[in-house]
Motif scaffolding. Sequence first.
Motif, PDB file in Angstrom:
ATOM      1  N   LEU A 330       0.824  -1.204   0.000  1.00  0.00           N
ATOM      2  CA  LEU A 330       0.000   0.000   0.000  1.00  0.00           C
ATOM      3  C   LEU A 330       0.860   1.258   0.000  1.00  0.00           C
ATOM      4  N   GLU A 331       1.898   1.258   0.770  1.00  0.00           N
ATOM      5  CA  GLU A 331       2.790   2.422   0.788  1.00  0.00           C
ATOM      6  C   GLU A 331       3.396   2.658  -0.595  1.00  0.00           C
ATOM      7  N   GLY A 332       3.730   1.580  -1.310  1.00  0.00           N
ATOM      8  CA  GLY A 332       4.267   1.739  -2.670  1.00  0.00           C
ATOM      9  C   GLY A 332       3.221   2.321  -3.630  1.00  0.00           C
ATOM     10  N   GLN A 333       1.956   1.849  -3.511  1.00  0.00           N
ATOM     11  CA  GLN A 333       0.898   2.381  -4.368  1.00  0.00           C
ATOM     12  C   GLN A 333       0.613   3.851  -4.042  1.00  0.00           C
ATOM     13  N   ILE A 334       0.630   4.194  -2.755  1.00  0.00           N
ATOM     14  CA  ILE A 334       0.398   5.598  -2.354  1.00  0.00           C
ATOM     15  C   ILE A 334       1.488   6.499  -2.943  1.00  0.00           C
ATOM     16  N   ALA A 335       2.741   6.033  -2.868  1.00  0.00           N
ATOM     17  CA  ALA A 335       3.831   6.841  -3.441  1.00  0.00           C
ATOM     18  C   ALA A 335       3.639   7.042  -4.946  1.00  0.00           C
ATOM     19  N   ALA A 336       3.181   5.979  -5.636  1.00  0.00           N
ATOM     20  CA  ALA A 336       2.970   6.097  -7.080  1.00  0.00           C
ATOM     21  C   ALA A 336       1.817   7.042  -7.397  1.00  0.00           C
ATOM     22  N   LYS A 337       0.723   6.970  -6.626  1.00  0.00           N
ATOM     23  CA  LYS A 337      -0.422   7.853  -6.854  1.00  0.00           C
ATOM     24  C   LYS A 337      -0.076   9.311  -6.554  1.00  0.00           C
ATOM     25  N   GLU A 338       0.716   9.527  -5.525  1.00  0.00           N
ATOM     26  CA  GLU A 338       1.137  10.902  -5.223  1.00  0.00           C
ATOM     27  C   GLU A 338       1.969  11.470  -6.384  1.00  0.00           C
ATOM     28  N   ALA A 339       2.818  10.657  -6.955  1.00  0.00           N
ATOM     29  CA  ALA A 339       3.615  11.126  -8.111  1.00  0.00           C
ATOM     30  C   ALA A 339       2.714  11.410  -9.316  1.00  0.00           C
ATOM     31  N   GLU A 340       1.736  10.502  -9.502  1.00  0.00           N
ATOM     32  CA  GLU A 340       0.801  10.722 -10.617  1.00  0.00           C
ATOM     33  C   GLU A 340      -0.022  11.975 -10.415  1.00  0.00           C
ATOM     34  N   LEU A 341      -0.492  12.214  -9.163  1.00  0.00           N
ATOM     35  CA  LEU A 341      -1.296  13.398  -8.862  1.00  0.00           C
ATOM     36  C   LEU A 341      -0.488  14.677  -9.121  1.00  0.00           C
ATOM     37  N   ARG A 342       0.756  14.701  -8.734  1.00  0.00           N
ATOM     38  CA  ARG A 342       1.587  15.894  -8.974  1.00  0.00           C
ATOM     39  C   ARG A 342       1.761  16.125 -10.485  1.00  0.00           C
ATOM     40  N   THR A 343       1.845  15.064 -11.225  1.00  0.00           N
ATOM     41  CA  THR A 343       2.007  15.212 -12.682  1.00  0.00           C
ATOM     42  C   THR A 343       0.736  15.790 -13.319  1.00  0.00           C
ATOM     43  N   LEU A 344      -0.397  15.255 -12.839  1.00  0.00           N
ATOM     44  CA  LEU A 344      -1.671  15.743 -13.389  1.00  0.00           C
ATOM     45  C   LEU A 344      -1.908  17.206 -13.029  1.00  0.00           C
ATOM     46  N   LYS A 345      -1.547  17.595 -11.812  1.00  0.00           N
ATOM     47  CA  LYS A 345      -1.728  18.992 -11.396  1.00  0.00           C
ATOM     48  C   LYS A 345      -0.853  19.939 -12.223  1.00  0.00           C
ATOM     49  N   GLY A 346       0.230  19.417 -12.715  1.00  0.00           N
ATOM     50  CA  GLY A 346       1.090  20.282 -13.515  1.00  0.00           C
ATOM     51  C   GLY A 346       0.507  20.604 -14.897  1.00  0.00           C
ATOM     52  N   SER A 347      -0.398  19.752 -15.360  1.00  0.00           N
ATOM     53  CA  SER A 347      -0.965  19.966 -16.699  1.00  0.00           C
ATOM     54  C   SER A 347      -2.459  20.217 -16.684  1.00  0.00           C
ATOM     55  N   MET A 348      -3.078  20.003 -15.555  1.00  0.00           N
ATOM     56  CA  MET A 348      -4.530  20.185 -15.463  1.00  0.00           C
ATOM     57  C   MET A 348      -4.861  21.027 -14.257  1.00  0.00           C
ATOM     58  N   SER A 349      -6.110  21.477 -14.279  1.00  0.00           N
ATOM     59  CA  SER A 349      -6.582  22.263 -13.126  1.00  0.00           C
ATOM     60  C   SER A 349      -6.998  21.338 -12.000  1.00  0.00           C
ATOM     61  N   GLU A 350      -7.261  21.940 -10.831  1.00  0.00           N
ATOM     62  CA  GLU A 350      -7.634  21.167  -9.645  1.00  0.00           C
ATOM     63  C   GLU A 350      -8.991  20.513  -9.835  1.00  0.00           C
ATOM     64  N   ASN A 351      -9.828  21.094 -10.697  1.00  0.00           N
ATOM     65  CA  ASN A 351     -11.177  20.559 -10.838  1.00  0.00           C
ATOM     66  C   ASN A 351     -11.297  19.576 -11.982  1.00  0.00           C
ATOM     67  N   ALA A 352     -10.189  19.264 -12.579  1.00  0.00           N
ATOM     68  CA  ALA A 352     -10.244  18.304 -13.680  1.00  0.00           C
ATOM     69  C   ALA A 352     -10.635  16.941 -13.139  1.00  0.00           C
ATOM     70  N   SER A 353     -11.382  16.227 -13.971  1.00  0.00           N
ATOM     71  CA  SER A 353     -11.879  14.915 -13.507  1.00  0.00           C
ATOM     72  C   SER A 353     -10.741  13.938 -13.232  1.00  0.00           C
ATOM     73  N   ALA A 354      -9.700  13.982 -14.005  1.00  0.00           N
ATOM     74  CA  ALA A 354      -8.567  13.064 -13.789  1.00  0.00           C
ATOM     75  C   ALA A 354      -7.877  13.365 -12.471  1.00  0.00           C
ATOM     76  N   VAL A 355      -7.746  14.706 -12.147  1.00  0.00           N
ATOM     77  CA  VAL A 355      -7.096  15.071 -10.870  1.00  0.00           C
ATOM     78  C   VAL A 355      -7.962  14.646  -9.717  1.00  0.00           C
TER      79      VAL A 355
END
Length: 479
Positions: A330-355
Motif C-alpha cells: 500500500l505504501e508503494g501504491q500511495i507513493a505512485a499515486k502521489e507522483a501521478e497526482l503531482r504530474t496531473l496537477k502540472g498539466s490540469m486544473s484542480e477541478n479536472a476529472s482526472a485530478v
Amino acid sequence: MTKESQRELELRLDEFRRESLAEGDWRRPVRLSMAAGKLKDTDPALALRIYQRVRVLQPDSAVVRKHIKELNALLRRTKPELMRSSSNENTTPEPQGPVEQIQPELSMQERVKTFLKTPLSLAVFLPFVIFAFYQLVWASDMYESQSQLIIQQPSGVSTLDPSMALLSGLTGKSSSPDTELVKTYIHSSDLLAYLENEIKFTAYFSGSDADMFSRLSTDASLEDRLSYYQKRISVEVDDASKVITLKAQAFDPEYAHLLSNTIVQRAEWYINKIGNQLAEAQLQFVKKEHEQVEARLQKAKQDLLIFQREYNLLDPIAEGMALQQITYALEGQIAAKEAELRTLKGSMSENASAVIQTREQLQSLKLQLKQERDRLTRNDGLSLDADSMGVNEIQARFSSLKTELEFALEALSASLVSLEKSRIEAYRQLKYLVIVESPTLPEEAKYPRVLHNLTLFLAVAFMLFGIAKIILATVEELR
C-alpha cells in the motif's frame, strides 16, 4: 668312709653352716652352689657334701650332678683313703661319695607315689592327664561344613549401546564386593533369630547329647547365645580374591550342612534386598522428577492449543508478516499515486476529472493503509471484539507460549537421558551373591583336634611351670 670321718665331715659342715652362711642360705641352692664352688679347690670333701645338699633341694639339676661326679673322681685320685671303708667296719661297699648314704631300692609303686607328689607332677602332668581324658573320651565330636561365596556386580556394558554406556560412565570395571557387609550380617543377631525360627538353633545346641563344655546352656541369655553362635560360625575373607569362606560347626554332619545352607540362602536374600532397596529408591526419585517435566510439557502444549483456538490462528507470526507485506504494498501504491497526482496537477486544473479521480484513489489508499496498520496494533480485523489485542501483542504472547513449549521439550529430553542413566546406575548397584562352593556334607569330625590341643596344652603348662619356678626362685633369693 669310716664313721669317724663321716662325723668329722658333718661337724665341719655344721661349722661352715653357722659361720659362713646367713640365715636362710641353707635353703637357697644358688647360695650353696656358690659356696661349694669356692671350696672345690681347698676342701673338695666339704664342697662335695654341700653339693649333695644342693641336690636335695634341686633333684633335677644336671649341673649339680656333674659337680658331684667330678668331686667323687677327684677324691678317688687325691684321697683314696676317704673313699675306702675301715677294716673293723661293715664290709658292705660304701657309696660312690664320701658322705653319700646308701638309699634303699624303691619299688615301682613307691616311685610313682613319690613322683606324683612333686610340683612338676601336680602342676603339669596331672592337669595334662585330666585334659587328655576330656579330649580323648568326653569331648563331643564336631563336624564342619564349608562353603565359599563371592559378591558380584553387573558391568552393564554389554546391555547398552556404546553412546549410552559412555554417557553413563560404564567402563566394564566392577566395584569391589561389599564382603564386610555380608560378614557382619552373618554374625548378627538378626540372622541368629532367623535360624531360631527356621532350624531351632538353640534347641539343637543345648541338647543333652553333647558334653557340658561344648553345648549351649538351656537358660542362656541373648548375648550368650549370640557369642556361642559366633564361635560356631566362622567367616573368612580373602583380601586378594574377595572370596568369602563360611564354616559352620555342628555335632552331626547333617545339621552342619543344614546350618551352612540356611545361612547361605539368607545371606543371598539379604544382599538382593539391600541392592533392590537402593535401586528402587534412586529410581523413584528420578521418575518423580521426570513426571513433573512431562506435566510441564503437557501444560505448555495445552496452553498453545487453547491460544490458537481462541484467536483462530495457526501461526500469528506468519499472519503478522502477511499484514506487513500488505502495508508495504500500500505504501508503494500511495507513493505512485502521489507522483501521478503531482504530474496531473502540472498539466490540469484542480477541478479536472482526472485530478479529482486520482486524489480520491490516493485517499482511499491512505485509508486502507491506516486500517492495515491498525490491524497490526489492534485486532479489529481478527475478532469482533473491539477491545481485543493487536497482532503485535498476539505475536508476543504466542512467542512466549512457543518458547515455554520449547523449554519443556528440552527439559523432557534431558529428563529422559537422566532417567536412563539413573536406571543404569541402579542396575550397577545391584549385588548378587554367587556360590563358588556349595555347602559340603562332612564325613569326618574335624574337632576336637586332639594331638594339636594336647601338644599346645603341654607346652603352655611347661611354660607356666617354668615361669612359676623362676618367680619362686627369685623371691627366695631376695629374702
